[in-house]
Design an enzyme around this catalytic site. Sequence first.
Site, short mmCIF file in Angstrom:
data_model
loop_
_atom_site.label_atom_id
_atom_site.label_comp_id
_atom_site.label_asym_id
_atom_site.label_seq_id
_atom_site.Cartn_x
_atom_site.Cartn_y
_atom_site.Cartn_z
N ASN A 162 31.19 8.81 31.73
CA ASN A 162 32.14 9.91 31.86
C ASN A 162 32.79 9.92 33.24
O ASN A 162 33.98 10.19 33.38
CB ASN A 162 31.43 11.25 31.62
N ASP A 203 19.28 7.50 22.89
CA ASP A 203 20.02 8.02 24.05
C ASP A 203 20.94 6.92 24.56
O ASP A 203 20.53 5.76 24.70
CB ASP A 203 19.06 8.45 25.15
N ILE A 204 22.21 7.28 24.83
CA ILE A 204 23.16 6.30 25.38
C ILE A 204 22.84 6.10 26.87
O ILE A 204 22.76 7.07 27.64
CB ILE A 204 24.61 6.78 25.21
N GLU A 237 24.40 13.18 24.68
CA GLU A 237 24.53 11.79 24.26
C GLU A 237 23.32 11.31 23.48
O GLU A 237 23.09 10.11 23.34
CB GLU A 237 24.73 10.89 25.49
N ASP A 295 34.16 11.18 24.97
CA ASP A 295 34.12 11.73 23.62
C ASP A 295 34.36 10.64 22.57
O ASP A 295 33.69 10.61 21.52
CB ASP A 295 35.17 12.83 23.47
#
Length: 368
Positions: A251, A243-244, A287, A260
């Site tokens: 964002n 997971d980021i 993500e 993106d």
Amino acid sequence: MDGLTLTQRINRVTYKNLRIGFLWASKISLMILTVMLTTLWINHIDNNHNATYVLTAQFCWQIVLSLFGLAYFNRTSEPSNYRYVAAFYTFVYGLSWGATVLILGNFSGSTLTAEVIANLTIMVALLGFYTYRDALYLAALPILLFSTWVTLQDERFTYLFSFEKLAITAIIVESGRRVLYRWFSNRVQQEHENKKLLKELNHLASRDQLTQIKNRRFFQSELDRQINTAKRLNIPLSMILIDIDYFKNFNDTQGHIAGDECLKLVAKIIDASLLRGIDSVSRYGGEEFVVLLPNTDLDGAILVSQRIQENLSKVAIIHPGSNISNIVTISQGITTYHPDQRPTQFIETADNNLYSAKEAGRNCYIAA
């Protein structure tokens, strides 16, 4: 999809069709020979015992040849030298039937029967061997030449008639071969295009549109397949759920277009960190990414996880919205499959470890 080129596919299908043709020609030959041998011994060719014995020997030899064809070409695997064997077999086929035609025409005086047998066996060769031109010619030409010789020796026919018959039969055989082969090659080409299209559709169906790595649909099918392999071969299977960190903040601060691009780059880094062709990374959702590592134990999965972190830190994607770093980082949950687990439990364990990594401060991995 087998990944064959059009030429390779034509060669493979040529053997399959040629194999079917040889089996069919051998069976037809056996049927003709059985009928002729039975009729021969019933009629004794008008009590011509010498002709009976000669033809019996010839028919028996041809029966042995046909049985060899049935035995050799009954194998489904493609022999490396099948073209040479096919050429030899068809040439012997043509010579044997040509000899039969010659014996029937000259030795027993049955020109009409000889012509019927010649035309019949030439048509069998055409229908059976049309996919391999050399084999067809090697089979048909001896029969055609011997039958022409028979008509030349018969006083009822002129030389012109014999050569006209030779030319017309040759034209029929060649034009028929071209028509049949054109139909055959068009069918193979259409099948090739269909398989190519199916491969492209499967490729699109298993790819994530944004990141161009595998998608969740692929992961689900690959997970089932790798679990079955791990159970069958008794080998380990590991998973990394990634997971980021603080991607929502990324964002919010950088915009969705930059978000993106960040997802694309992270996916590329993870994919490049997998050094084996059997390993795979899929976009799990949003993500999140998931890595499957066949034949890899927990220690091996940890090494892959560390490599991913190192490669990501080298790229250093700026992340002003992160609460733990000024560059993009990831949290990872690592687990290894146990035979008593269901696939959903396997994923759940990795997800729990990912949650623990986030609770531990993110930018780390938890393995259990």
